[in-house]
Write an enzyme that holds these catalytic residues in place. Structure first.
Site, PDB file in Angstrom:
ATOM      1  N   ASP A  10       0.858  -1.183   0.000  1.00  0.00           N
ATOM      2  CA  ASP A  10       0.000   0.000   0.000  1.00  0.00           C
ATOM      3  C   ASP A  10       0.899   1.240   0.000  1.00  0.00           C
ATOM      4  O   ASP A  10       1.676   1.444   0.935  1.00  0.00           O
ATOM      5  CB  ASP A  10      -0.860  -0.048   1.264  1.00  0.00           C
ATOM      6  CG  ASP A  10      -1.798   1.138   1.393  1.00  0.00           C
ATOM      7  OD1 ASP A  10      -1.687   2.103   0.603  1.00  0.00           O
ATOM      8  OD2 ASP A  10      -2.639   1.096   2.310  1.00  0.00           O
ATOM      9  N   ASP A  34      -5.694   6.909  -5.690  1.00  0.00           N
ATOM     10  CA  ASP A  34      -5.956   8.309  -5.335  1.00  0.00           C
ATOM     11  C   ASP A  34      -6.908   8.397  -4.135  1.00  0.00           C
ATOM     12  O   ASP A  34      -6.691   9.210  -3.226  1.00  0.00           O
ATOM     13  CB  ASP A  34      -6.559   9.027  -6.555  1.00  0.00           C
ATOM     14  CG  ASP A  34      -6.498  10.541  -6.429  1.00  0.00           C
ATOM     15  OD1 ASP A  34      -5.417  11.062  -6.087  1.00  0.00           O
ATOM     16  OD2 ASP A  34      -7.529  11.193  -6.674  1.00  0.00           O
ATOM     17  N   GLY A 120      -5.205   1.053 -13.510  1.00  0.00           N
ATOM     18  CA  GLY A 120      -6.422   0.633 -12.816  1.00  0.00           C
ATOM     19  C   GLY A 120      -7.636   1.021 -13.632  1.00  0.00           C
ATOM     20  O   GLY A 120      -7.864   0.512 -14.737  1.00  0.00           O
TER      21      GLY A 120
END
Ligand code: ADP
Length: 171
Positions: A10, A34, A120
């Protein structure tokens, strides 16, 4: 000399000077990486983003990192939305990495973490994106000492490692 490392995890846990986020043009909180960065930094990040928005695809702009401390800066870059590859996507993606490093240099950043920009929701094929990321970062002159490419899934991690050792990875 700039070192490039690949990591799995992460990006909001990275202890670096600057974290790059895969933003949208409004620099308000999006989804994916984001969203995670905005949640970790707190609502001031969206306020600071709005004050310097918009950010064009391929460009990058910095704000403070607020609650993401000890990270000092969030560098917001806007990737290309994948549309088959014939619409300048590769050049825009390379520009994201180049511009993020240029902004980092202006701020005196020594350690920076990047996510896999555009792979993504924006749909960029992850193998090609990994190759562009590594090639562009290697080709760009910078005072940044350490670049960490942070993958959030095993496949991206493998592809980035393959790109780093110069082999085209599985897509
Ligand atoms: P884009 O809209 O540019 O495609 P996304 O956030 O949808 O951006 O995805 C970019 C990459 O970031 C994807 O590989 C996604 O798995 C990854 N990602 C999502 N959350 C995190 C996180 N917390 N840390 C690192 N990478 C993340």
């Amino acid at each position: 000399m700039t070192a490039i490392e690949v990591a799995l995890g992460d990006i909001t846990r990275e202890r670096v000077d600057a974290v790059v986020t895969a933003a949208n043009e409004s620099l308000l909180s999006g989804g994916g990486v984001d969203g995670a960065i905005h949640r970790a930094a707190g609502p001031e990040l969206a306020e600071a983003g709005a004050a310097i928005a918009p950010c064009a695809p391929g460009d990058a702009k910095a704000t403070p990192a607020f609650g993401l401390a000890p990270v000092k800066y969030v560098i917001h870059t806007v990737g290309p939305i994948w549309d088959g590859g014939a619409y300048g996507e590769a050049e825009l993606l390379a520009s994201c990495y180049r511009r993020s490093l240029a902004v980092a240099d202006e701020l005196g950043v020594r350690r920076i973490a990047f996510p896999a920009i555009a792979t993504g929701v924006y749909g960029y094929p992850p193998g090609e994106a990994a190759a562009i990321a590594v090639r562009t970062l290697r080709e760009t002159r910078t005072g940044v000492e350490l670049i960490r490419l942070v993958a959030f899934d095993e496949e991206t991690h493998e592809l980035l490692e393959a790109a780093l050792v110069g082999h085209p990875g599985r897509v």
